[in-house]
Scaffold this motif. Structure first.
Motif, PDB file in Angstrom:
ATOM      1  N   PHE A 146      13.461  -2.159  12.645  1.00 37.03           N
ATOM      2  CA  PHE A 146      14.345  -1.362  13.494  1.00 37.03           C
ATOM      3  C   PHE A 146      15.601  -0.851  12.781  1.00 37.03           C
ATOM      4  N   TYR A 178      10.486   1.667  19.911  1.00 34.43           N
ATOM      5  CA  TYR A 178      11.129   1.916  21.200  1.00 34.43           C
ATOM      6  C   TYR A 178      12.358   1.025  21.340  1.00 34.43           C
ATOM      7  N   SER A 179      13.471   1.629  21.749  1.00 30.35           N
ATOM      8  CA  SER A 179      14.751   0.928  21.815  1.00 30.35           C
ATOM      9  C   SER A 179      15.509   1.341  23.066  1.00 30.35           C
ATOM     10  N   ARG A 180      16.415   0.495  23.532  1.00 31.19           N
ATOM     11  CA  ARG A 180      17.379   0.916  24.537  1.00 31.19           C
ATOM     12  C   ARG A 180      18.384   1.865  23.898  1.00 31.19           C
ATOM     13  N   TYR A 187      21.024  -3.225  23.824  1.00 32.00           N
ATOM     14  CA  TYR A 187      21.113  -2.523  22.540  1.00 32.00           C
ATOM     15  C   TYR A 187      22.126  -3.227  21.638  1.00 32.00           C
ATOM     16  N   PHE A 200      20.789   0.799  13.684  1.00 33.22           N
ATOM     17  CA  PHE A 200      19.435   1.211  14.014  1.00 33.22           C
ATOM     18  C   PHE A 200      18.990   2.391  13.145  1.00 33.22           C
ATOM     19  N   ILE A 204      14.164   5.578  15.851  1.00 34.89           N
ATOM     20  CA  ILE A 204      13.870   4.872  17.103  1.00 34.89           C
ATOM     21  C   ILE A 204      13.808   5.857  18.265  1.00 34.89           C
ATOM     22  N   GLU A 206      14.962   6.151  21.696  1.00 35.51           N
ATOM     23  CA  GLU A 206      15.882   5.538  22.649  1.00 35.51           C
ATOM     24  C   GLU A 206      15.422   5.796  24.078  1.00 35.51           C
ATOM     25  N   VAL A 213      11.213   1.154  27.988  1.00 40.50           N
ATOM     26  CA  VAL A 213      10.840   0.617  26.680  1.00 40.50           C
ATOM     27  C   VAL A 213       9.448  -0.005  26.761  1.00 40.50           C
ATOM     28  N   GLY A 225       8.740  -2.616  20.613  1.00 44.69           N
ATOM     29  CA  GLY A 225      10.047  -2.436  21.232  1.00 44.69           C
ATOM     30  C   GLY A 225      10.618  -3.768  21.671  1.00 44.69           C
ATOM     31  N   TYR A 226      11.824  -3.744  22.192  1.00 47.35           N
ATOM     32  CA  TYR A 226      12.483  -4.961  22.652  1.00 47.35           C
ATOM     33  C   TYR A 226      13.050  -4.724  24.051  1.00 47.35           C
ATOM     34  N   SER A 227      12.965  -5.754  24.880  1.00 50.99           N
ATOM     35  CA  SER A 227      13.472  -5.664  26.245  1.00 50.99           C
ATOM     36  C   SER A 227      13.500  -7.064  26.833  1.00 50.99           C
TER      37      SER A 227
END
Length: 318
Positions: A146, A178-180, A187, A200, A204, A206, A213, A225-227
């Motif tokens: 990332f 995939y990111s916020r 984030y 970042f 990515i 956003e 995400v 991605g992260y969530s």
């Protein structure tokens, strides 16, 4: 601020007891008992991560108090400090602590700092598509995926799944990230804890919300991605994470999972005055057995009574 000290201490001291309770609420939490005379309107502005949970808490609260109406806006944690400072919201949910500058702006207006209320514990999951065979990942590898700065120390940039050991048709597949977005507390937490304070990559994708995400990853075979763990679906997998190469990788519900955090609701509480009755009862419910049952149902880790009782004491609502 005492609540801030409590939160810092509990992350280390109490997460073992809370992580194993992801499916079970602490029986020592008090039962919530409704009171008379609670009515009116309240507004919550802040975290997207907490949007679902705040909505569920509001529904639970409205079931007890039909004359209460709570409006909830969840654009991102960065919207909470301004709303509280300007008085356009009574609750400011955040998935991170307020920055020093945000606290200062509030204090400049009101003469005292905002009050931080830990309300739940979240595990920030690394999601891949359900068909992705990746077994585990390390924090430095996450950073190399990332971030271009690679402050966690991984020796090379990671852009293909083969660099994580996947073989066959996966070896040369490029990753889709995939990111916020930057307004999100998620984030900021991810940048600080998974990217070791790095930046970042420009590549990515956003997303405006936590659910988007997860949706992006579910629709892309190459997605990662992260969530928050509360947004997991059957179309994605949460990959076990190790702190470093050669160390054990832990599932998101394990007490040693490296990407865990408190979730907060900030309020404007004068140090010498009580909160409004509506706010008192809402927070009392959130910090009760019923409130933390809602937390568990929404996929987050409920607070233990050792934490909740200290928070209630700081708020003067025991």
């Amino acid at each position: 601020m005492k609540l801030k000290l409590i939160a810092a201490a509990v992350i280390g001291a109490s997460f073992v007891s809370t992580a194993v309770m992801a499916e079970r609420v602490d029986p020592n939490l008090p039962d919530y008992e409704s009171v008379s005379g609670i009515s009116g309107n309240m507004t919550s502005i802040g975290s997207d991560t907490l949007n679902n949970l705040m909505t569920l808490w509001a529904e639970e609260f409205a079931g007890l108090y039909p004359n209460i109406n709570i409006q909830i806006q969840g654009a991102g944690s960065s919207t909470a400090p301004t709303a509280l400072t300007e008085g356009t919201a009574q609750f400011g949910p955040m998935s991170r602590e307020m920055r020093t500058s945000e606290v200062q702006s509030f204090e400049d207006r009101h003469g005292y700092p905002p009050t931080m209320v830990p309300v739940a514990i979240d595990a920030l999951a690394i999601y891949v598509n359900q068909d992705n065979p990746l077994e585990s990942i390390t924090v430095p590898q996450v950073d190399a995926i990332f971030s271009g700065t690679r402050r966690c120390g991984y020796p090379e940039d990671i852009t293909r799944w083969g660099q994580l050991g996947l073989e066959g048709s996966w070896a040369n597949r490029d990753m889709t990230l995939y990111s916020r977005n930057a307004v999100s507390g998620t984030y900021g937490f991810f940048a600080e804890n998974a990217l070791c304070g790095g930046d970042f990559k420009d590549s990515i994708n956003e997303q405006p919300g936590s659910a988007s995400v997860v949706q992006g990853v579910s629709e892309s075979i190459n997605g990662i991605g992260y969530s928050g763990i509360g947004y997991i679906t059957s179309q994605v997998r949460a990959v076990p994470v190790a702190r470093d190469e050669g160390e054990e990788a832990f599932e998101v519900d394990n007490e040693n999972y490296p990407l865990a955090r408190f979730l907060f609701v900030y309020v404007n509480k004068h140090p010498n005055e009580d909160l409004a009755p509506q706010q008192v009862e809402f927070l009392r419910m959130v910090l009760s057995k019923q409130g933390q049952e809602v937390t568990a149902r929404d996929g987050y880790i409920p607070l233990p009574e050792t934490v909740a009782s200290r928070v209630r004491g700081e708020l003067g609502i025991d």
